[in-house]
Design an enzyme around this catalytic site. Structure first.
Site, PDB file in Angstrom:
ATOM      1  N   ASP A 107       1.615  -4.976  -4.819  1.00 47.11           N
ATOM      2  CA  ASP A 107       0.613  -5.194  -3.843  1.00 47.11           C
ATOM      3  C   ASP A 107      -0.784  -5.242  -4.403  1.00 47.11           C
ATOM      4  OD1 ASP A 107      -0.525  -4.596  -1.085  1.00 47.11           O
ATOM      5  OD2 ASP A 107       1.564  -3.968  -0.592  1.00 47.11           O
ATOM      6  N   HIS A 164      -4.513  -2.186   1.242  1.00 42.30           N
ATOM      7  CA  HIS A 164      -3.243  -2.723   1.551  1.00 42.30           C
ATOM      8  C   HIS A 164      -2.430  -1.864   0.999  1.00 42.30           C
ATOM      9  CE1 HIS A 164      -0.131  -5.653   2.148  1.00 42.30           C
ATOM     10  NE2 HIS A 164      -0.484  -5.875   3.223  1.00 42.30           N
ATOM     11  N   SER A 170       3.724  -6.409   6.882  1.00 40.71           N
ATOM     12  CA  SER A 170       3.165  -5.662   5.562  1.00 40.71           C
ATOM     13  C   SER A 170       3.680  -4.113   5.825  1.00 40.71           C
ATOM     14  CB  SER A 170       1.908  -5.647   5.270  1.00 40.71           C
ATOM     15  OG  SER A 170       1.464  -7.089   4.550  1.00 40.71           O
TER      16      SER A 170
END
Ligand SMILES: *[C@@H]1O[C@H](CO)[C@@H](O)[C@H](O)[C@H]1NC(C)=O
Ligand SMILES: *[C@@H]1O[C@H](CO)[C@@H](O)[C@H](O)[C@H]1NC(C)=O
Ligand SMILES: *[C@@H]1O[C@H](CO)[C@@H](O)[C@H](O)[C@H]1NC(C)=O
Ligand SMILES: *[C@@H]1O[C@H](CO)[C@@H](O)[C@H](O)[C@H]1NC(C)=O
Ligand SMILES: *[C@@H]1O[C@H](CO)[C@@H](O)[C@H](O)[C@H]1NC(C)=O
Ligand SMILES: *[C@@H]1O[C@H](CO)[C@@H](O)[C@H](O)[C@H]1NC(C)=O
Ligand SMILES: *[C@@H]1O[C@H](CO)[C@@H](O)[C@H](O)[C@H]1NC(C)=O
Ligand SMILES: *[C@@H]1O[C@H](CO)[C@@H](O)[C@H](O)[C@H]1NC(C)=O
Length: 765
Positions: free
Chosen positions: A138, A211, A543
């Protein structure tokens, strides 16, 4: 309005580019056959470095080695000129060359987030997940987040081979018993001329974009008890598998065009396998090319062979059919659904004449009291709140009431509110469920059209004396119906292998609260430069669904060390819920009516039931090779994915021992028929007998042979076949790929287990 525009840019689909650096230098990923390595090299790395060193420089530039891959593939990546590449391709043992490609984070369609400091449990993982190591590929991680404290964590497993690397604002002291590994792979991005030091991002495992911090804490954030809560959610923060260890492999960097390079993603996955992770989650997508060109599919195959469970987001390109990303059958592909929590504001009109609960996510604890409502002299036509339609002098100090129908119209109206700097607004709309939380950076409330009619009635009755009280920061729990399939969640079938139903399952992916990075923990409030700081944020996307999937898988793997990744997926699928919390069929938020397995796969994952599925559909690596044969891939293409050359395609098939069934109708055909072969394995302790129970719509005739299966104890297996005849008649909604669906369920006789699989018909792309 600027932040809305930025969010829109993030909506764009995945990219694939062949990137030119100078004229002739490109990054290539080179697959090699390691068995042809000359004896005098001890490692493939030595072989590749030697090979590159023998290539002539072009214009004084020698090839630049980026990475050697040992697990996801045999081979390397390098920056080379075309003539240097030609030389490499002449070497004995060269299998294939692929130019660098680029993927995108399945970020939230919008990076909406809210000023919340702490979050409440998504669901309780209990004491499970212990000793499991989850690798997250990620944007990096913010190690100081409370979610990554290692209080109560078991020691780092002795088998762990990973480490925490040193880089910008990151070193080994940032790791602990929760975060046990952190690496960063940026060579591919740097060769794209991304100079990370000129961006705000960190050239290290530290997360800038937020994220990766969010996905990591969702999967395995530690419990953060008795947190002080502010705003919309209160309680204990916990990941799905709070006792699992985390390892971050950063491969996504801040760039406005590209998120990640295939060469970096492959190396991140390669390193995760090398380090010894038990599970991996990728909330990333590359264009869904054939699997031999897709770095995630290639890396995931190697992981599968090593027994590593792999979850990936299904993509954010819904609600259209055939938009699945990460649809390879050896990946668990996770779609996104809503949860039973929503954010609201209470409206009171005319001192109690009318009270209404509307949707709002305005992040301040604002109490609006007795404020006049601007109603455009009773003119509620849609045009009234359109761009340049209002006069700021008329609306100053008032809450503007606007009737908007669809969500694009709401967006347009918000622009107008921004322009006139409205104090606040109430939108009457049929599309509140599609409004991103980021729309509520000012005191806005969205209500339904029915509620709007009531408000208008009040406004007409009270004229200029109309006043409203608004209480923000209301968290609604137990919201029904939930889950609903998110509008953005990519829908099946899979374009590359439509004979396997995708997505596999649905997991929470809408308005998910999880840890965030403080550097970007800002929500603009109002129209000035005010920012609300946050260390927990609410995001939406597949996600967010993938880490829920991997967290549940970690719980299952911890409970059943002997289960393969296919068995874990089977347990999740055959016990998934197809009924929502209002006892109705799971709804597709787009249509407002029952969704289909093309939207939610086998259903919403139910962790507690998945612990004890009774039976599983297992798949072995060789089965996937037979499947690749069935796709008619060449031996070279199969070698790229599997690193195998000594297999045979005698058993080529487009089917797998999969816990779901799909039939594809050719264009202009109403009928089709297919026979599936399946093997079930008993994973319960006792002997058992199961009978098949079919739920078949009129368009589907299903014959199961035999209808009764007998299992003699744990690991005992039983075979059956399912023959499905489809006749859809005149049934086809224009532009819809979905045909019809039913279910086959194996019910345990005198027992509690039910093993359910969807059967779906769909039209060819
Ligand atoms: C890691 O960095 C911190 C500062 O962020 C420093 O205090 C610490 O000494 C460093 N530790 C190591 C092992 O380099
Ligand atoms: C990257 O940017 C920094 C700061 O501007 C500069 O010092 C450095 O030379 C650049 N590196 C490359 C490889 O261009
Ligand atoms: C993103 O990458 C492109 C291509 O190399 C580069 O031109 C651009 O400057 C990068 N953007 C940022 C914000 O670094
Ligand atoms: C309402 O506003 C629209 C657009 O401004 C205008 O065309 C219409 O005549 C107005 N209607 C009334 C009843 O004022
Ligand atoms: C949304 O509403 C606007 C204005 O009423 C209309 O122009 C537009 O076509 C609508 N869009 C959709 C997708 O229905
Ligand atoms: C593979 O090739 C066979 C023989 O040409 C053909 O019948 C089949 O449809 C092909 N399968 C796919 C998935 O293209
Ligand atoms: C292929 O080779 C590997 C290693 O040499 C061996 O383990 C495997 O059994 C072989 N497979 C087949 C289908 O021959
Ligand atoms: C499909 O169904 C429609 C409506 O029943 C019918 O008109 C059409 O002829 C059928 N097509 C085929 C190929 O059977």
């Amino acid at each position: 309005m600027e932040h809305f525009i930025k969010f829109t840019l993030l909506l764009s689909l995945v990219f694939l580019f062949n990137v030119s650096l100078a004229e002739e230098y490109n990054t290539y990923i080179i697959h090699m056959d390691k068995s042809t390595m000359p004896d005098h090299f001890t490692t493939q790395h030595d072989w590749y470095m030697f090979t590159l060193s023998t290539l002539p420089a072009v214009d004084g530039v020698a090839p630049i080695h980026l990475y050697t891959y040992n697990h996801v593939m045999d081979g390397f990546s390098a920056v080379m000129s075309k003539s240097q590449l030609d030389e490499v391709e002449k070497i004995q043992g060269h299998v294939a060359t692929y130019p660098e490609t680029f993927g995108q984070a399945l970020t939230t369609r919008s990076s909406q987030f809210l000023g919340l400091r702490k979050h409440s449990g998504l669901w309780q993982g209990g004491e499970f997940g212990k000793d499991m190591i989850i690798g997250i590929i990620d944007t990096g991680i913010w190690p100081e987040s409370e979610s990554f404290n290692d209080h109560g964590m078991p020691p780092v497993p002795a088998r762990w081979r990973g480490r925490c690397e040193t880089g910008v604002e990151f070193n080994s002291s940032h790791c602990n018993r929760k975060l046990i590994g952190a690496r960063s792979f940026s060579q591919g991005m740097k060769k794209l001329h991304l100079n990370i030091s000129t961006t705000d991002d960190y050239d290290s495992p530290r997360d800038f974009l937020g994220h990766g911090t969010h996905t990591s804490s969702t999967a395995a954030g530690n419990r953060v008890r008795d947190v002080d809560s502010y705003g919309y959610a209160k309680g204990t923060a916990t990941g799905v598998a709070p006792l699992a260890h985390l390892a971050m492999y950063k491969v996504v960097f801040l760039n406005d065009t590209y998120d990640s390079a295939a060469s970096d993603v492959l190396k991140g996955m390669d390193q995760a396998i090398e380090d010894g992770v038990d599970l991996m989650s990728l909330s990333l997508g590359f264009f869904e090319f054939p699997y031999y060109k897709n770095p995630i599919a290639i890396g995931a195959f190697a992981a599968m062979e090593k027994g590593i469970f792999m979850a990936c987001g299904a993509g954010n390109n819904g609600p259209y059919g055939y938009t699945i990303l990460n649809g390879a059958p050896w990946i668990t592909t996770v779609g996104a659904g809503t949860i039973d929590r929503d954010y609201a504001a209470h409206l009171t009109l005319g001192e109690g004449v009318l009270t209404i609960t509307g949707k709002s996510a305005y992040p301040e604890d604002l109490f609006v009291s007795g404020v006049p409502i601007y109603y455009g002299n009773g003119n509620t036509s849609k045009e009234k709140c359109q761009y340049l339609s209002l006069n700021p002098e008329d609306t100053a100090g008032k809450i503007v009431y606007c009737k908007c129908d669809n969500v694009s119209n709401v967006e347009a109206v918000i622009y107008e509110m921004e322009r006139i700097q409205a104090y606040g607004a109430i939108f009457s709309t049929d599309s509140a469920q599609f409004m991103r939380l980021s729309y509520f950076s000012s005191p806005f409330v969205a209500i339904s059209l029915t509620q709007g009619d009531l408000v208008e009635k009040y406004l007409k009755a009270s004229g200029d004396s109309a006043k409203v009280d608004i209480k923000f920061q209301i968290t609604l729990l137990g919201v029904k119906p939930a889950p609903q399939v998110a509008d953005f969640s990519s829908r099946g079938p899979s374009r590359i292998s439509p004979t396997i139903l995708k997505p596999d399952i649905l997991a929470p992916g809408v308005n998910i609260l999880a840890a965030w990075v403080p550097n970007r923990g800002r929500m603009p409030i109002g129209y000035g430069d005010d920012m609300l700081l946050t260390d927990y944020a609410i995001l939406s996307g597949t996600s967010m669904a993938s880490p829920h999937g991997v967290g549940v898988a970690a719980l299952l793997k911890a409970a059943h060390h002997d289960w393969s990744s296919a068995a874990i997926r089977s347990a999740m699928m055959t016990t998934a819920d197809i009924i929502d919390n209002a006892n109705g069929a799971i709804i597709d938020i787009i249509t407002g009516i029952s969704g289909t397995p093309l939207d939610y796969g086998a259903g919403q994952v139910n962790p507690n039931k998945a612990m004890d599925p009774g039976l599983v559909y297992d798949v072995e690596a060789d089965d996937y090779v037979n499947f690749l044969c069935g796709l008619n891939y060449t031996s070279q293409q199969i070698a790229v994915i599997t690193k195998r050359s000594n297999y045979s395609c005698d058993k080529a098939t487009l089917d797998l021992n999969y816990p779901s069934f799909i039939l594809i109708l050719e264009e202009n055909s109403n009928t089709t028929s297919r026979t599936f072969k399946r093997v079930l394995t008993n994973v319960a302790e006792s002997n058992s007998v199961y009978i098949a129970v079919l739920l078949q719509p009129n368009t589907m005739k299903v014959v199961v042979e035999p209808m009764t299966l007998t299992f003699a104890g744990k690991q005992s297996k039983a075979e059956f076949s399912v023959t499905v005849d489809i006749d859809l008649g005149g049934f086809r909604t224009e532009g819809d790929y979905y045909g019809d669906h039913g279910y086959i369920s194996w019910y345990e006789v005198n027992g509690k287990h039910v093993v359910r699989s969807p059967i779906v018909s769909a039209f060819a792309a």
